[in-house]
Scaffold this motif. Structure first.
Motif, PDB file in Angstrom:
ATOM      1  N   LEU A  23      39.981 -40.092  -8.332  1.00 45.11           N
ATOM      2  CA  LEU A  23      39.540 -40.297  -6.948  1.00 45.11           C
ATOM      3  C   LEU A  23      38.791 -39.072  -6.430  1.00 45.11           C
ATOM      4  O   LEU A  23      37.815 -39.200  -5.688  1.00 45.11           O
ATOM      5  CB  LEU A  23      40.736 -40.608  -6.040  1.00 45.11           C
ATOM      6  CG  LEU A  23      41.431 -41.950  -6.277  1.00 45.11           C
ATOM      7  CD1 LEU A  23      42.615 -42.111  -5.332  1.00 45.11           C
ATOM      8  CD2 LEU A  23      40.455 -43.108  -6.101  1.00 45.11           C
ATOM      9  N   ASP A  24      39.230 -37.906  -6.852  1.00 44.71           N
ATOM     10  CA  ASP A  24      38.561 -36.668  -6.436  1.00 44.71           C
ATOM     11  C   ASP A  24      37.095 -36.674  -6.869  1.00 44.71           C
ATOM     12  O   ASP A  24      36.206 -36.321  -6.090  1.00 44.71           O
ATOM     13  CB  ASP A  24      39.295 -35.466  -7.039  1.00 44.71           C
ATOM     14  CG  ASP A  24      38.615 -34.139  -6.705  1.00 44.71           C
ATOM     15  OD1 ASP A  24      38.455 -33.854  -5.512  1.00 44.71           O
ATOM     16  OD2 ASP A  24      38.242 -33.422  -7.640  1.00 44.71           O
ATOM     17  N   ARG A  25      36.849 -37.082  -8.094  1.00 43.63           N
ATOM     18  CA  ARG A  25      35.470 -37.122  -8.604  1.00 43.63           C
ATOM     19  C   ARG A  25      34.617 -38.124  -7.810  1.00 43.63           C
ATOM     20  O   ARG A  25      33.434 -37.890  -7.556  1.00 43.63           O
ATOM     21  CB  ARG A  25      35.459 -37.475 -10.091  1.00 43.63           C
ATOM     22  CG  ARG A  25      35.886 -36.329 -11.002  1.00 43.63           C
ATOM     23  CD  ARG A  25      35.641 -36.644 -12.460  1.00 43.63           C
ATOM     24  NE  ARG A  25      36.585 -37.617 -12.979  1.00 43.63           N
ATOM     25  CZ  ARG A  25      37.801 -37.296 -13.463  1.00 43.63           C
ATOM     26  NH1 ARG A  25      38.191 -36.030 -13.480  1.00 43.63           N
ATOM     27  NH2 ARG A  25      38.605 -38.228 -13.932  1.00 43.63           N
ATOM     28  N   ASN A 224      44.124 -24.910   2.895  1.00 41.55           N
ATOM     29  CA  ASN A 224      45.490 -25.357   2.603  1.00 41.55           C
ATOM     30  C   ASN A 224      45.464 -26.575   1.680  1.00 41.55           C
ATOM     31  O   ASN A 224      46.271 -26.684   0.752  1.00 41.55           O
ATOM     32  CB  ASN A 224      46.238 -25.710   3.898  1.00 41.55           C
ATOM     33  CG  ASN A 224      46.792 -24.482   4.605  1.00 41.55           C
ATOM     34  OD1 ASN A 224      47.063 -23.461   3.979  1.00 41.55           O
ATOM     35  ND2 ASN A 224      46.979 -24.578   5.906  1.00 41.55           N
ATOM     36  N   GLY A 225      44.520 -27.483   1.933  1.00 45.22           N
ATOM     37  CA  GLY A 225      44.401 -28.678   1.104  1.00 45.22           C
ATOM     38  C   GLY A 225      44.063 -28.353  -0.336  1.00 45.22           C
ATOM     39  O   GLY A 225      44.589 -28.964  -1.279  1.00 45.22           O
ATOM     40  N   LEU A 230      48.014 -32.114  -5.300  1.00 43.09           N
ATOM     41  CA  LEU A 230      47.222 -33.346  -5.271  1.00 43.09           C
ATOM     42  C   LEU A 230      45.937 -33.124  -4.480  1.00 43.09           C
ATOM     43  O   LEU A 230      45.967 -32.598  -3.363  1.00 43.09           O
ATOM     44  CB  LEU A 230      48.034 -34.486  -4.643  1.00 43.09           C
ATOM     45  CG  LEU A 230      49.288 -34.915  -5.410  1.00 43.09           C
ATOM     46  CD1 LEU A 230      50.086 -35.929  -4.601  1.00 43.09           C
ATOM     47  CD2 LEU A 230      48.934 -35.492  -6.783  1.00 43.09           C
ATOM     48  N   LYS A 231      44.831 -33.554  -5.038  1.00 44.55           N
ATOM     49  CA  LYS A 231      43.526 -33.300  -4.412  1.00 44.55           C
ATOM     50  C   LYS A 231      43.288 -34.153  -3.175  1.00 44.55           C
ATOM     51  O   LYS A 231      42.371 -33.889  -2.395  1.00 44.55           O
ATOM     52  CB  LYS A 231      42.413 -33.509  -5.435  1.00 44.55           C
ATOM     53  CG  LYS A 231      42.451 -32.469  -6.553  1.00 44.55           C
ATOM     54  CD  LYS A 231      41.274 -32.596  -7.500  1.00 44.55           C
ATOM     55  CE  LYS A 231      41.194 -31.390  -8.440  1.00 44.55           C
ATOM     56  NZ  LYS A 231      42.357 -31.233  -9.307  1.00 44.55           N
ATOM     57  N   ILE A 232      44.104 -35.166  -2.974  1.00 46.62           N
ATOM     58  CA  ILE A 232      43.931 -36.016  -1.794  1.00 46.62           C
ATOM     59  C   ILE A 232      44.171 -35.224  -0.502  1.00 46.62           C
ATOM     60  O   ILE A 232      43.631 -35.561   0.549  1.00 46.62           O
ATOM     61  CB  ILE A 232      44.854 -37.259  -1.875  1.00 46.62           C
ATOM     62  CG1 ILE A 232      44.408 -38.290  -0.855  1.00 46.62           C
ATOM     63  CG2 ILE A 232      46.320 -36.895  -1.701  1.00 46.62           C
ATOM     64  CD1 ILE A 232      42.966 -38.701  -0.955  1.00 46.62           C
ATOM     65  N   PHE A 233      44.938 -34.143  -0.586  1.00 43.63           N
ATOM     66  CA  PHE A 233      45.149 -33.295   0.598  1.00 43.63           C
ATOM     67  C   PHE A 233      43.841 -32.634   1.019  1.00 43.63           C
ATOM     68  O   PHE A 233      43.608 -32.386   2.198  1.00 43.63           O
ATOM     69  CB  PHE A 233      46.207 -32.223   0.318  1.00 43.63           C
ATOM     70  CG  PHE A 233      47.618 -32.727   0.422  1.00 43.63           C
ATOM     71  CD1 PHE A 233      48.303 -32.675   1.613  1.00 43.63           C
ATOM     72  CD2 PHE A 233      48.253 -33.267  -0.688  1.00 43.63           C
ATOM     73  CE1 PHE A 233      49.602 -33.147   1.718  1.00 43.63           C
ATOM     74  CE2 PHE A 233      49.555 -33.744  -0.600  1.00 43.63           C
ATOM     75  CZ  PHE A 233      50.229 -33.685   0.600  1.00 43.63           C
ATOM     76  N   PHE A 237      43.399 -37.829   3.897  1.00 43.35           N
ATOM     77  CA  PHE A 237      44.220 -39.027   4.030  1.00 43.35           C
ATOM     78  C   PHE A 237      43.456 -40.049   4.878  1.00 43.35           C
ATOM     79  O   PHE A 237      42.534 -39.703   5.597  1.00 43.35           O
ATOM     80  CB  PHE A 237      45.542 -38.676   4.727  1.00 43.35           C
ATOM     81  CG  PHE A 237      46.588 -38.061   3.825  1.00 43.35           C
ATOM     82  CD1 PHE A 237      46.265 -37.058   2.926  1.00 43.35           C
ATOM     83  CD2 PHE A 237      47.905 -38.473   3.901  1.00 43.35           C
ATOM     84  CE1 PHE A 237      47.233 -36.488   2.110  1.00 43.35           C
ATOM     85  CE2 PHE A 237      48.888 -37.912   3.100  1.00 43.35           C
ATOM     86  CZ  PHE A 237      48.557 -36.918   2.200  1.00 43.35           C
ATOM     87  N   PRO A 238      43.880 -41.320   4.821  1.00 43.09           N
ATOM     88  CA  PRO A 238      43.222 -42.334   5.654  1.00 43.09           C
ATOM     89  C   PRO A 238      43.299 -41.988   7.146  1.00 43.09           C
ATOM     90  O   PRO A 238      44.307 -41.481   7.622  1.00 43.09           O
ATOM     91  CB  PRO A 238      44.031 -43.608   5.357  1.00 43.09           C
ATOM     92  CG  PRO A 238      44.637 -43.376   4.014  1.00 43.09           C
ATOM     93  CD  PRO A 238      44.918 -41.910   3.956  1.00 43.09           C
ATOM     94  N   ARG A 239      42.202 -42.247   7.834  1.00 42.94           N
ATOM     95  CA  ARG A 239      42.129 -42.105   9.302  1.00 42.94           C
ATOM     96  C   ARG A 239      42.638 -40.732   9.764  1.00 42.94           C
ATOM     97  O   ARG A 239      43.463 -40.637  10.675  1.00 42.94           O
ATOM     98  CB  ARG A 239      42.905 -43.232   9.990  1.00 42.94           C
ATOM     99  CG  ARG A 239      42.366 -44.621   9.651  1.00 42.94           C
ATOM    100  CD  ARG A 239      43.147 -45.732  10.327  1.00 42.94           C
ATOM    101  NE  ARG A 239      44.554 -45.728   9.972  1.00 42.94           N
ATOM    102  CZ  ARG A 239      45.051 -46.205   8.847  1.00 42.94           C
ATOM    103  NH1 ARG A 239      44.249 -46.735   7.942  1.00 42.94           N
ATOM    104  NH2 ARG A 239      46.351 -46.157   8.607  1.00 42.94           N
ATOM    105  N   ASN A 240      42.149 -39.680   9.119  1.00 43.30           N
ATOM    106  CA  ASN A 240      42.645 -38.332   9.452  1.00 43.30           C
ATOM    107  C   ASN A 240      41.911 -37.679  10.621  1.00 43.30           C
ATOM    108  O   ASN A 240      42.321 -36.632  11.105  1.00 43.30           O
ATOM    109  CB  ASN A 240      42.580 -37.422   8.221  1.00 43.30           C
ATOM    110  CG  ASN A 240      41.167 -37.179   7.728  1.00 43.30           C
ATOM    111  OD1 ASN A 240      40.388 -36.460   8.362  1.00 43.30           O
ATOM    112  ND2 ASN A 240      40.802 -37.773   6.600  1.00 43.30           N
TER     113      ASN A 240
END
Length: 389
Positions: A23-25, A224-225, A230-233, A237-240
């Motif tokens: 997903l990161d890519r 921080n992310g 996990l690269k999703i940070f 995230f959805p609707r951030n």
């Protein structure tokens, strides 16, 4: 966490980390704002003024650098059943749907109806309470302007200011000047860069505001992310947006930079976003803000352009509702640390805590310096924030 523990977690959650890397890519290709900043804003602004505010701007946008259908297919080809933890699997389902909607947004930029409905799916629309809060803010009389509001600083001065300010934080600051951004400053999450508008001037208050907003929150959550397993940070995230912009404006408030004028700008953005639902054209929205509310034409144009770009972009409505929610959290004396772990949202705080228990999220390294002490001395702001619905 030591190296042995880290290796054990990577082994235990190898399938999840593989999907997260995939997903990161894919996500790296879809930074929406880089496609949504018009290429000819200044030219169209002058044409709009010359027409006495009647001829709607015809905005041009950067070309898409990816194949939308192929990207959709790759998002949905992820075998999420490999993630055995049901709560984490559900989170990643939400993430894929969110980014799929983002691809559709980019794909339909410049196609008003299509883009507007895609934008609604990602950013929603102002509620009746949001509109009432905006009108409540605009009901307050303007406060006297000070010398801190005079735009006398060049982009070069601003760069020096932000370089000095960044010494409060333990991460590198990359600054670039740009003519292709809608705001006076913005952070690119993917390149960890603070972009400054090349052909503008900044006031002293604006420098303080941008420092605490862009560096104190947007870059803090970026770095921080990047430090999370996990690269999703980092990707989001959805609707951030509501949480991230709420934190950023709250940072302005805590640092003493927030003004009633700035709060009114957020209120105008809500009303401008609401005007899309009413079917207003660009010139209709501009007339409401400039004609009815008497905001000067340049600021009215900027607010209208931000909301009408692409075909109708409702992201700007979230700054005020985000501030309201973060301020209420602050009044309840709740910690902000979880919300600074990356590009995350309050709606998924239980998921963040769950990932922390699994060893898939770490405590934050970088904290916002403004959150340590309330420097706001404007009683009108306190009155307004305490009475938002």
């Amino acid at each position: 966490m030591n190296k042995k523990e880290s290796m054990a977690i990577q082994e235990e959650y190898a399938d999840l980390i593989d999907i997260d890397n995939n997903l990161d890519r894919l996500v790296k290709k879809i930074e929406l704002l880089s496609y949504l900043n018009p290429l000819n804003t200044e030219k169209e602004k002058q044409r709009f003024y010359a027409s006495k505010f009647t001829e709607n701007p015809i905005l041009k946008y950067p070309k898409i650098k990816f194949h939308p259908y192929k990207l959709h297919r790759m998002f949905f080809s992820q075998r999420l059943e490999r993630i055995t933890d049901q709560q984490v699997q559900k989170l990643y389902q939400d993430i894929i749907y969110y980014y799929s909607n983002m691809v559709q947004c980019i794909q339909t930029i410049g196609e008003p109806k299509k883009f507007y409905y895609n934008s609604l799916r990602v950013y929603g629309t102002p509620t009746e309470k949001d509109v009432q809060n905006a009108e409540f803010i605009l009901h307050h009389s303007d406060q006297a302007s000070s010398s801190d509001m005079e735009k006398v600083y060049s982009p070069s001065d601003a760069k020096d200011y932000f370089d000095e300010f960044s010494k409060n934080y333990n991460f590198p600051l990359n600054i670039k000047l740009s003519t292709a951004i809608a705001a006076d400053a913005m952070v690119s999450n993917t390149t960890q860069t603070l972009f400054l508008k090349k052909n503008t001037k900044f006031s002293k208050n604006q420098l303080l505001t941008l420092a605490h907003h862009e560096i104190g929150v947007h870059l803090v959550t970026t770095y921080n992310g990047l430090e999370q397993p996990l690269k999703i940070f980092s990707n989001g995230f959805p609707r951030n947006v509501e949480t991230q912009e709420g934190l950023a404006v709250f940072s302005e408030y805590m640092s003493g930079a927030l003004t009633l004028n700035r709060l009114k700008t957020l209120a105008y953005r809500v009303l401008a976003s609401d005007s899309l639902i009413k079917g207003y054209s660009f010139s209709d929205t501009f007339d409401m803000i400039h004609g009815k509310y008497k905001l000067n034409r340049d600021d009215a144009f900027a607010i209208t352009m931000r909301v009408h770009r692409g075909g109708g972009f409702t992201k700007d409505r979230l700054y005020l509702s985000g501030l309201k929610k973060i301020y209420k959290r602050y009044r309840r004396d709740e910690a902000m640390d979880n919300l600074l772990t990356g590009k995350v949202t309050m709606d998924y705080e239980a998921d963040i805590e769950h990932l922390q228990k699994l060893g898939l999220a770490h405590p934050i390294t970088h904290r916002n310096i403004a959150f340590a002490k309330n420097e706001n001395e404007n009683k009108t702001l306190d009155f307004i924030l305490n009475h938002l619905k």
